[in-house]
Structures are given as structure tokens and as C-alpha cells.
Design a protein around this motif. Structure first.
Motif, PDB file in Angstrom:
ATOM      1  N   ASP A 127     100.084 -74.578 -52.351  1.00  0.00           N
ATOM      2  CA  ASP A 127     100.178 -73.246 -52.938  1.00  0.00           C
ATOM      3  C   ASP A 127     100.511 -73.389 -54.415  1.00  0.00           C
ATOM      4  O   ASP A 127     101.641 -73.694 -54.783  1.00  0.00           O
ATOM      5  CB  ASP A 127     101.258 -72.435 -52.213  1.00  0.00           C
ATOM      6  CG  ASP A 127     101.450 -71.032 -52.789  1.00  0.00           C
ATOM      7  OD1 ASP A 127     100.646 -70.627 -53.644  1.00  0.00           O
ATOM      8  OD2 ASP A 127     102.410 -70.352 -52.370  1.00  0.00           O
ATOM      9  N   LEU A 128      99.495 -73.192 -55.287  1.00  0.00           N
ATOM     10  CA  LEU A 128      99.688 -73.236 -56.735  1.00  0.00           C
ATOM     11  C   LEU A 128     100.014 -71.839 -57.232  1.00  0.00           C
ATOM     12  O   LEU A 128      99.369 -70.871 -56.838  1.00  0.00           O
ATOM     13  CB  LEU A 128      98.429 -73.731 -57.451  1.00  0.00           C
ATOM     14  CG  LEU A 128      98.126 -75.231 -57.459  1.00  0.00           C
ATOM     15  CD1 LEU A 128      97.755 -75.713 -56.059  1.00  0.00           C
ATOM     16  CD2 LEU A 128      97.002 -75.545 -58.444  1.00  0.00           C
ATOM     17  N   GLN A 129     100.988 -71.741 -58.152  1.00  0.00           N
ATOM     18  CA  GLN A 129     101.413 -70.449 -58.655  1.00  0.00           C
ATOM     19  C   GLN A 129     101.437 -70.449 -60.182  1.00  0.00           C
ATOM     20  O   GLN A 129     101.820 -71.437 -60.803  1.00  0.00           O
ATOM     21  CB  GLN A 129     102.797 -70.093 -58.108  1.00  0.00           C
ATOM     22  CG  GLN A 129     102.844 -70.034 -56.592  1.00  0.00           C
ATOM     23  CD  GLN A 129     104.219 -69.732 -56.045  1.00  0.00           C
ATOM     24  OE1 GLN A 129     105.163 -69.520 -56.803  1.00  0.00           O
ATOM     25  NE2 GLN A 129     104.351 -69.706 -54.732  1.00  0.00           N
ATOM     26  N   SER A 130     101.035 -69.325 -60.764  1.00  0.00           N
ATOM     27  CA  SER A 130     101.002 -69.202 -62.232  1.00  0.00           C
ATOM     28  C   SER A 130     102.314 -68.586 -62.728  1.00  0.00           C
ATOM     29  O   SER A 130     102.329 -67.494 -63.280  1.00  0.00           O
ATOM     30  CB  SER A 130      99.800 -68.356 -62.672  1.00  0.00           C
ATOM     31  OG  SER A 130      99.826 -67.077 -62.059  1.00  0.00           O
ATOM     32  N   LEU A 131     103.397 -69.301 -62.523  1.00  0.00           N
ATOM     33  CA  LEU A 131     104.720 -68.792 -62.882  1.00  0.00           C
ATOM     34  C   LEU A 131     104.910 -68.711 -64.394  1.00  0.00           C
ATOM     35  O   LEU A 131     104.191 -69.348 -65.176  1.00  0.00           O
ATOM     36  CB  LEU A 131     105.807 -69.670 -62.267  1.00  0.00           C
ATOM     37  CG  LEU A 131     105.920 -69.595 -60.734  1.00  0.00           C
ATOM     38  CD1 LEU A 131     106.944 -70.615 -60.239  1.00  0.00           C
ATOM     39  CD2 LEU A 131     106.308 -68.199 -60.292  1.00  0.00           C
ATOM     40  N   TYR A 132     105.904 -67.941 -64.823  1.00  0.00           N
ATOM     41  CA  TYR A 132     106.121 -67.637 -66.234  1.00  0.00           C
ATOM     42  C   TYR A 132     106.409 -68.869 -67.081  1.00  0.00           C
ATOM     43  O   TYR A 132     106.202 -68.867 -68.293  1.00  0.00           O
ATOM     44  CB  TYR A 132     107.269 -66.630 -66.391  1.00  0.00           C
ATOM     45  CG  TYR A 132     108.628 -67.180 -66.027  1.00  0.00           C
ATOM     46  CD1 TYR A 132     109.446 -67.740 -66.996  1.00  0.00           C
ATOM     47  CD2 TYR A 132     109.091 -67.139 -64.713  1.00  0.00           C
ATOM     48  CE1 TYR A 132     110.690 -68.252 -66.666  1.00  0.00           C
ATOM     49  CE2 TYR A 132     110.333 -67.648 -64.382  1.00  0.00           C
ATOM     50  CZ  TYR A 132     111.133 -68.204 -65.355  1.00  0.00           C
ATOM     51  OH  TYR A 132     112.355 -68.714 -65.029  1.00  0.00           O
ATOM     52  N   ASN A 133     106.889 -69.944 -66.497  1.00  0.00           N
ATOM     53  CA  ASN A 133     107.195 -71.148 -67.265  1.00  0.00           C
ATOM     54  C   ASN A 133     106.184 -72.261 -66.989  1.00  0.00           C
ATOM     55  O   ASN A 133     106.498 -73.440 -67.047  1.00  0.00           O
ATOM     56  CB  ASN A 133     108.604 -71.648 -66.938  1.00  0.00           C
ATOM     57  CG  ASN A 133     108.792 -71.936 -65.457  1.00  0.00           C
ATOM     58  OD1 ASN A 133     107.977 -71.516 -64.642  1.00  0.00           O
ATOM     59  ND2 ASN A 133     109.854 -72.637 -65.112  1.00  0.00           N
ATOM     60  N   GLY A 134     104.948 -71.867 -66.699  1.00  0.00           N
ATOM     61  CA  GLY A 134     103.921 -72.845 -66.372  1.00  0.00           C
ATOM     62  C   GLY A 134     103.305 -73.497 -67.595  1.00  0.00           C
ATOM     63  O   GLY A 134     103.719 -73.267 -68.743  1.00  0.00           O
ATOM     64  N   VAL A 135     102.276 -74.311 -67.352  1.00  0.00           N
ATOM     65  CA  VAL A 135     101.597 -75.016 -68.441  1.00  0.00           C
ATOM     66  C   VAL A 135     100.634 -74.067 -69.151  1.00  0.00           C
ATOM     67  O   VAL A 135     100.199 -73.056 -68.597  1.00  0.00           O
ATOM     68  CB  VAL A 135     100.809 -76.233 -67.911  1.00  0.00           C
ATOM     69  CG1 VAL A 135     101.743 -77.242 -67.271  1.00  0.00           C
ATOM     70  CG2 VAL A 135      99.730 -75.798 -66.937  1.00  0.00           C
ATOM     71  N   VAL A 136     100.284 -74.408 -70.381  1.00  0.00           N
ATOM     72  CA  VAL A 136      99.323 -73.616 -71.154  1.00  0.00           C
ATOM     73  C   VAL A 136      97.932 -73.795 -70.540  1.00  0.00           C
ATOM     74  O   VAL A 136      97.493 -74.919 -70.282  1.00  0.00           O
ATOM     75  CB  VAL A 136      99.321 -74.043 -72.628  1.00  0.00           C
ATOM     76  CG1 VAL A 136      98.218 -73.320 -73.398  1.00  0.00           C
ATOM     77  CG2 VAL A 136     100.672 -73.776 -73.257  1.00  0.00           C
ATOM     78  N   THR A 137      97.240 -72.683 -70.334  1.00  0.00           N
ATOM     79  CA  THR A 137      95.901 -72.720 -69.725  1.00  0.00           C
ATOM     80  C   THR A 137      94.853 -72.054 -70.606  1.00  0.00           C
ATOM     81  O   THR A 137      93.814 -71.607 -70.126  1.00  0.00           O
ATOM     82  CB  THR A 137      95.932 -72.020 -68.348  1.00  0.00           C
ATOM     83  OG1 THR A 137      96.485 -70.708 -68.499  1.00  0.00           O
ATOM     84  CG2 THR A 137      96.750 -72.813 -67.342  1.00  0.00           C
ATOM     85  N   SER A 138      95.123 -71.988 -71.913  1.00  0.00           N
ATOM     86  CA  SER A 138      94.211 -71.282 -72.828  1.00  0.00           C
ATOM     87  C   SER A 138      92.864 -71.975 -72.978  1.00  0.00           C
ATOM     88  O   SER A 138      91.924 -71.391 -73.513  1.00  0.00           O
ATOM     89  CB  SER A 138      94.874 -71.131 -74.203  1.00  0.00           C
ATOM     90  OG  SER A 138      95.251 -72.394 -74.719  1.00  0.00           O
TER      91      SER A 138
END
Length: 238
Positions: A127-138
Motif C-alpha cells: 500500500d503506497l501512500q502520497s503522504l504530506y512528507n513524501g518524495v518530490v514527484t514533479s
């Protein structure tokens, strides 16, 4: 005239007003996809490198979305393809100066739709989550061209001999609202670290309208012209 209308209707049904089909699965606000299966068959050159899975926020860093993974046909160092070790052995959670990817291994997750997801095989899934302190995905974008903000990225080594099919089960749980169109995708990265292939899986939002191709417009105009000509001939004869 009736025969001509039938021909026109058949042509439009076959060709369709939305000419191009998209690989992306679109979900409504806080919607989810259900379990899906993706298959990728490599060409004659084969492939050696890694496969990566991305889930990303868009515009903001809140209201995270999730990407569930299970039943990989390859990867995970061959020992943990379905996450049945109960952990992420054989996988790499990416990190950067901004944050760290977040993923856990679970046996049940419930979406906003109250749909409960359980493993497609075995006892566990990732389960991958896009939490507020995640890596940059720009560096990644959704189907409508919106760049990611932060999220999570999971990679594993992958070697494909020519003609080999790599498959996995996935589900996207959108945790936000449009136009914050969070998304998920996967990519292949070669041994030099270059992304050589990527494919969108799902995003929040509606599929963009695809312009009617000029050839279809010309065909429609021609058929309408023939229909009008038929009417004029019938009037003269009558």
C-alpha cells in the motif's frame, strides 16, 4: 433516406466520437478503481533495470491517495513478488531531501467508497501512500498534464528476456477532489537510471474530450452531402 441514415449511424458507431482511447482509468472525487491487472510484454531487445510504481498528489500536499500492488509476476528479488514475506524485502522505497516514500504491507484497506480491498493472491499486498512528507514527484504528470507534487515511489529490479510478459495487480484509491487530480503510474528504468517507458494507471478526474479527427469530419460531411442530394433527387422525381 432510411438506408442512408443507417449507414451514417453505423459509421459513427464504429469510429466513435471520442476517437482515441486512453490507458488511464479515471475515477470520480475520492473514487477508486477496484483491482486491475496490467500486462507489459517486452520486445526483441529484452530489458534489464528496474520497475517503479508511483502514487502522487497534484497541486497540494494533502488528502493523500493510495496505490495498492499485488501479485507481481517478476521482481522482488524473486522471493517477495506478492509481498508474502509480510514486508518490502526486495523492494526499494525512494527518498530525497524533501522526504521519504511511504508504503506498508497490509491485508485489508477500505476506500472512501467503503469498498474493502483484500489481496488478489496470498495474504498481503503493498500500500503506497502520497503522504504530506513524501518524495518530490514533479517529474511525473497525470493524463491532463498536471505535474505531481509529493508522493511515494517503490522500485524493484527487473530483468525481462525477449517476449517476456511482466504483470501485476493494482488498485488506485483517490483521496482528493478534482482539480487536485492525484494519480498513479508505473515506469521502467534502465541500468543507467534513465526512464525508458512509463504508463499511466489511474487518476482523479474525467477523461479529456478528444477532438473529432479531420478525416471523420470529412467523412461525415460527405455522407450528409449525399443525404441532401438524395432528398433533392427524390423531390424532382416526385
Amino acid at each position: 433516406m432510411k438506408k442512408m441514415l443507417i449507414i451514417i449511424g453505423t459509421v459513427l458507431l464504429v469510429l466513435g466520437f471520442n476517437y482515441a482511447a486512453s490507458a488511464w482509468v479515471y475515477v470520480p472525487d475520492q473514487g477508486d478503481t477496484g483491482w486491475q491487472t496490467y500486462n507489459y510484454t517486452v520486445g526483441s531487445g529484452g530489458f534489464a533495470g528496474s520497475v517503479g510504481f508511483v502514487v502522487s498528489n497534484v497541486i497540494d500536499n494533502y488528502a493523500y491517495s493510495e496505490l495498492l500492488l499485488d501479485n507481481l509476476s517478476l521482481g522482488g528479488e524473486g522471493a517477495n513478488q506478492g509481498f508474502e514475506l509480510g514486508n518490502l524485502t526486495g523492494f526499494n522505497l525512494l527518498s530525497d531531501t524533501m522526504g521519504t516514500s511511504f508504503a506498508n504491507v497490509s491485508n485489508s484497506v477500505t476506500g472512501y467508497s467503503y469498498t474493502t480491498y483484500t489481496p488478489t493472491e496470498g495474504y498481503f499486498f503493498a500500500d503506497l501512500q502520497s503522504l504530506y512528507n513524501g518524495v518530490v514527484t514533479s517529474q511525473f504528470t497525470n493524463a491532463t498534464g498536471q505535474a505531481g507534487t509529493i508522493g511515494s515511489i517503490l522500485e524493484t529490479a527487473l530483468i525481462l528476456t525477449p517476449g517476456t510478459t511482466f504483470s501485476f495487480d493494482w488498485a488506485f484509491l483517490g483521496g482528493d477532489y478534482s482539480p487536485w487530480n492525484d494519480f498513479a503510474l508505473f515506469y521502467l528504468k534502465d541500468q543507467n537510471g534513465n526512464i525508458v517507458f512509463s504508463e499511466g494507471l489511474a487518476q482523479i478526474g474525467s477523461a479529456p474530450a478528444v477532438p473529432l479527427p479531420s478525416t471523420l469530419l470529412l467523412l461525415g460531411s460527405g455522407l450528409c452531402g449525399l443525404l441532401g442530394l438524395g432528398r433533392r433527387v427524390k423531390r424532382r422525381v416526385g
